[in-house]
Motif scaffolding. Structure first.
Motif, PDB file in Angstrom:
ATOM      1  N   GLY A 153     -38.175  22.297 -15.880  1.00  9.33           N
ATOM      2  CA  GLY A 153     -39.585  21.929 -15.864  1.00  9.33           C
ATOM      3  C   GLY A 153     -40.031  21.482 -17.245  1.00  9.33           C
ATOM      4  N   ALA A 154     -41.264  20.988 -17.340  1.00  9.96           N
ATOM      5  CA  ALA A 154     -41.824  20.562 -18.623  1.00  9.96           C
ATOM      6  C   ALA A 154     -43.329  20.813 -18.569  1.00  9.96           C
ATOM      7  CB  ALA A 154     -41.550  19.086 -18.862  1.00  9.96           C
ATOM      8  N   ARG A 155     -43.927  21.054 -19.712  1.00 10.39           N
ATOM      9  CA  ARG A 155     -45.369  21.301 -19.722  1.00 10.39           C
ATOM     10  C   ARG A 155     -45.969  20.824 -21.039  1.00 10.39           C
ATOM     11  NH1 ARG A 155     -46.803  27.296 -19.560  1.00 10.39           N
ATOM     12  NH2 ARG A 155     -45.179  27.297 -17.958  1.00 10.39           N
ATOM     13  N   ILE A 170     -50.353  15.459 -28.293  1.00 11.01           N
ATOM     14  CA  ILE A 170     -49.815  15.922 -27.012  1.00 11.01           C
ATOM     15  C   ILE A 170     -48.413  16.437 -27.309  1.00 11.01           C
ATOM     16  CG2 ILE A 170     -49.089  15.276 -24.684  1.00 11.01           C
ATOM     17  CD1 ILE A 170     -51.117  12.954 -24.869  1.00 11.01           C
ATOM     18  N   ILE A 171     -48.226  17.723 -27.109  1.00  7.14           N
ATOM     19  CA  ILE A 171     -46.935  18.334 -27.432  1.00  7.14           C
ATOM     20  C   ILE A 171     -46.330  18.807 -26.115  1.00  7.14           C
ATOM     21  CG2 ILE A 171     -45.774  20.127 -28.780  1.00  7.14           C
ATOM     22  CD1 ILE A 171     -48.572  20.195 -30.387  1.00  7.14           C
ATOM     23  N   GLU A 172     -45.132  18.344 -25.809  1.00 16.78           N
ATOM     24  CA  GLU A 172     -44.516  18.758 -24.545  1.00 16.78           C
ATOM     25  C   GLU A 172     -43.238  19.531 -24.817  1.00 16.78           C
ATOM     26  OE1 GLU A 172     -44.844  16.941 -20.534  1.00 16.78           O
ATOM     27  OE2 GLU A 172     -42.956  16.011 -21.077  1.00 16.78           O
ATOM     28  N   VAL A 173     -43.053  20.615 -24.065  1.00 13.82           N
ATOM     29  CA  VAL A 173     -41.803  21.381 -24.156  1.00 13.82           C
ATOM     30  C   VAL A 173     -41.168  21.436 -22.768  1.00 13.82           C
ATOM     31  CG1 VAL A 173     -42.608  22.766 -26.103  1.00 13.82           C
ATOM     32  CG2 VAL A 173     -42.905  23.619 -23.777  1.00 13.82           C
ATOM     33  N   GLU A 174     -39.888  21.747 -22.751  1.00 10.92           N
ATOM     34  CA  GLU A 174     -39.112  21.720 -21.515  1.00 10.92           C
ATOM     35  C   GLU A 174     -38.329  23.004 -21.327  1.00 10.92           C
ATOM     36  OE1 GLU A 174     -37.491  17.141 -21.075  1.00 10.92           O
ATOM     37  OE2 GLU A 174     -36.183  18.731 -21.778  1.00 10.92           O
TER      38      GLU A 174
END
Lengths: 477, 477
Positions: free
Chosen positions: A229-231, A287-291
């Protein structure tokens, strides 16, 4: 934009050259009618245009080889073209050149999940590479904004990146091997389904060489397992400097998000008016996205938001659903389109050390006032790859030239602070004359001499990458 | 091992050359006494030896430049030497050459955590790069077995890897820029603290070029945040094929362990007798290590052990403590030493697609019987980088030659199945004559021509990488 004077003897032999090309290709694969060749007169850097002598659309390595043999014998320049999405004019024709389009080279040749690779023809679009492996849970990592359209051939030529390259690297980190047709038609294999081979690393040299060394017809690419997933989290700040410092602190902490995207106020406002993504009206937005798994995502985001809060954000919004995530990304993905609604714009591409972000943003703001042209900044902040968008009015005499001068000043600033002229768009014609601000004459001579080895007659993708003066001398000799 | 005939005019001018080198270096930095130069007569491939004309130990880029100017003017070959740990003879001198040792170039020039980089002089040892940043929670990823001794200069020359490169990539994936002294003494900067610059990727070309293109004196390296923790699992199988299939299935599932190490029975037995690591007496053994938070580790190991159990392992031992982890790694780390206790050995280095592991291991077993020489396999299975150790008796006439022929057959097999001649040790003198099994004459010509650009007089690291016949012609012309 100065282009070399076309070779009159080639123009005079057009019919003969077209006939020879038709003899080695299937019906319809040679486009020579002056009306039809206009489809190839420019790429996505539409400010510069020139119809080619003709265009060819081969469908196999053997056909590409046959084309190259003819062009080699006739002494005709060849401009390789992926999907024509270059923002740097990498596929701009000259009047005496043959456009070699790879659009018909779009097959998947092999998928090999045990070795995590896929082999494709080079005209295949970036997104359709992932399309060929996603049912098995894999994807191809480099993701240029144009990934729906752009070809792997162009990705290799420009060493393309994308928003998610902070974690996964750019094309060169995901390319295992190529089949390449040399300037004289010879077919060579470089690299393959294995680690670095002995001898000189020609694969690394070819990746990012902008069609100067040969025509890549097939590529072996590394594929990766899709994360669970990613958020994303959206963080707004009341100054560019503070947002830049926050990016620095995240990188410094050792966390490696999959993306850190940055937008400044002009961009936020334009985007909000255009797409209504619900962005806060602030100076700068990340916008910082982690997985990963839910547990990993929670852990990483908690560390990131802790760092962000230390910089007193005016807004901090962690996505709690797929809909919210899509909305957060909607604005970022609409940014270029939104800026285009306001005015004509030129999209730059330079790279700086992450820690220089605050300084560079401040200087760009000052230059914007000096030049009297607005600029919006939207970029991959995690790896320092900037995309300033300079707004100008194409119908106002002198505005394009002013915009070009402003752009050149920004790119020179990137070099000055320890960065470089391009992150992922390449040099093309756009930045060719700026190469001297990054390289001295003897640096450039080495590059020209390496080009000599692969393309002794200087027929491959003329007038790109190197300052025109150097290449003109070379081609004449 | 055939080496080029030394140039008698250089040998005759030794005193003059030494005097000129002494004039540009501090006291004691020129080693010319025939007794002392013997310290430089070989590297870790000790089967081949030759004392150099003299050795120099410069301590700065300026001193290296001064040395290169002298050697360029005198027409003397230069053999760059890191820590002399090459297993491929990459630093083997010729009698008419100057050894340029980088041991005194060992300073940290800059640590920059915000940009995740460190800049060091190239003679600094691999492990001491991590040493300079570990207090802040960072490390330098490539980890050759010789990391306590080997120099970054040699890592760059050979594009070195290590057990943990499955996850983090090899040197080329962690190198950002270099300061390099050219053959004529000119100092150039290539790459830097930024992403890929425009023009041809000379940094990629230089990494892995085995001292053929210039002398790297300083390097900008990517550093990474240390993972929270790591944990290995040891899995034993009753056949090499099944162990190989298990590796393939793990990779295919998309999980990316930080290391997958493989040992076969001869290696397991030797290691157990030597180090007493408590390994099971089985045909093949895998050590699979994963990294991250406890939750991540648990999750990854549960998926890995599920895959492993499907292959009916004879033993499956997940570490439950730091002591157990150390014991699991103890055997693997002692493997080379253990094999050395039994007999002389030659350590090979070839790479294959992971899916070909079972086939290649079976063929090596068959060849072992044909040649009458035992072989132990211990290698980085996750990325297909094999290190077969062939045992032989150096005192038995003909045994070394038989061992070399066996080794050559194994490496040719690697190429046949789609792999290549080297994973991380490089070509050096060891595999120079095998290059023709990987590359045809025209492939090699391109590489030689690129070398011409950087080193037109062919004075840099003679008799390495390319078949001797090609380089002799070149140097004479």
């Amino acid at each position: 934009m100065q282009m070399p004077t076309p070779d009159a003897t080639i123009l005079a032999r057009k019919d003969q050259i077209v006939k020879r090309l038709q003899a080695v290709l299937p019906d319809g694969a040679v486009v020579h009618d002056p009306f039809e060749t206009r489809a190839y007169e420019c790429d996505a850097l539409t400010a510069y245009k020139c119809p080619p002598l003709c265009a060819v659309l081969p469908a196999s390595t053997a056909e590409v080889s046959a084309v190259m043999r003819v062009c080699h014998e006739e002494g005709v320049p060849v401009v390789p073209r992926g999907a024509g999405t270059s923002l740097a004019g990498g596929a701009l024709p000259t009047a005496d050149s043959v456009i070699l389009g790879v659009a018909r080279l779009n097959d998947v040749l092999e998928t090999d999940f045990a070795n995590r690779i896929i082999r494709v023809q080079s005209g295949r679009t970036n997104l359709s590479v992932t399309g060929a492996v996603e049912e098995e849970g894999f994807f191809y990592a480099p993701d240029p904004s144009s990934q729906l359209a752009c070809a792997i051939a162009g990705n290799i030529a420009m060493n393309s990146g994308g928003a998610h390259c902070l974690k996964y690297g750019v094309t060169t980190n995901n390319l295992m091997g190529v089949t390449m047709v040399m300037a004289d038609g010879e077919v060579v294999e470089i690299g393959g389904a294995h680690l670095d081979a002995g001898g000189l690393d020609l694969l690394g040299l070819i990746c990012g060489s902008e069609g100067q060394l040969g025509i890549v017809t097939e590529a072996t690419l590394r594929i990766l397992a899709k994360p669970e997933g990613a958020r994303p989290v959206l963080v707004g700040f009341d100054s560019n400097e503070v947002a830049g410092a926050c990016v620095s602190d995240i990188i410094k902490s050792g966390i490696l998000p999959v993306a850190i995207e940055f937008m400044d106020r002009p961009c936020i406002r334009a985007t909000e008016a255009f797409a209504g993504a619900g962005y806060p009206d602030c100076e700068a937005l990340l916008i910082i996205e982690v997985e990963g798994s839910d547990a990993e995502i929670d852990d990483q985001l908690s560390r990131i938001t802790k760092i962000a809060r230390a910089h007193n954000p005016v807004e901090l919004r962690e996505s709690t659903s797929a809909e919210e995530s899509a909305k957060i990304w909607l604005g970022r993905k609409s940014a270029f389109g939104a800026m285009g609604q306001i005015n004509d714009y030129m999209c730059l591409d330079g790279t700086i050390p992450v820690s220089e972000l605050p300084l560079v943003l401040r200087r760009i703001g000052e230059m914007s006032k000096d030049y009297g042209l607005d600029v919006g900044n939207v970029f991959h902040a995690g790896d320092g790859n900037m995309h300033p968008l300079i707004l100008f009015d194409a119908n106002k005499p002198g505005d394009l030239e002013k915009c070009e001068a402003f752009g050149a000043d920004i790119l020179k600033l990137c070099v000055e602070v320890g960065g470089c002229l391009t992150g992922e768009h390449g040099v093309g014609v756009e930045k060719r004359d700026l190469m001297v601000s990054q390289y001295n004459q003897s640096d450039l001579e080495i590059q020209l001499a390496v080009k000599d080895v692969f393309d002794p007659n200087w027929l491959l993708n003329p007038a790109k990458v190197f300052p025109l003066s150097s290449t003109e001398t070379r081609r004449a000799s």
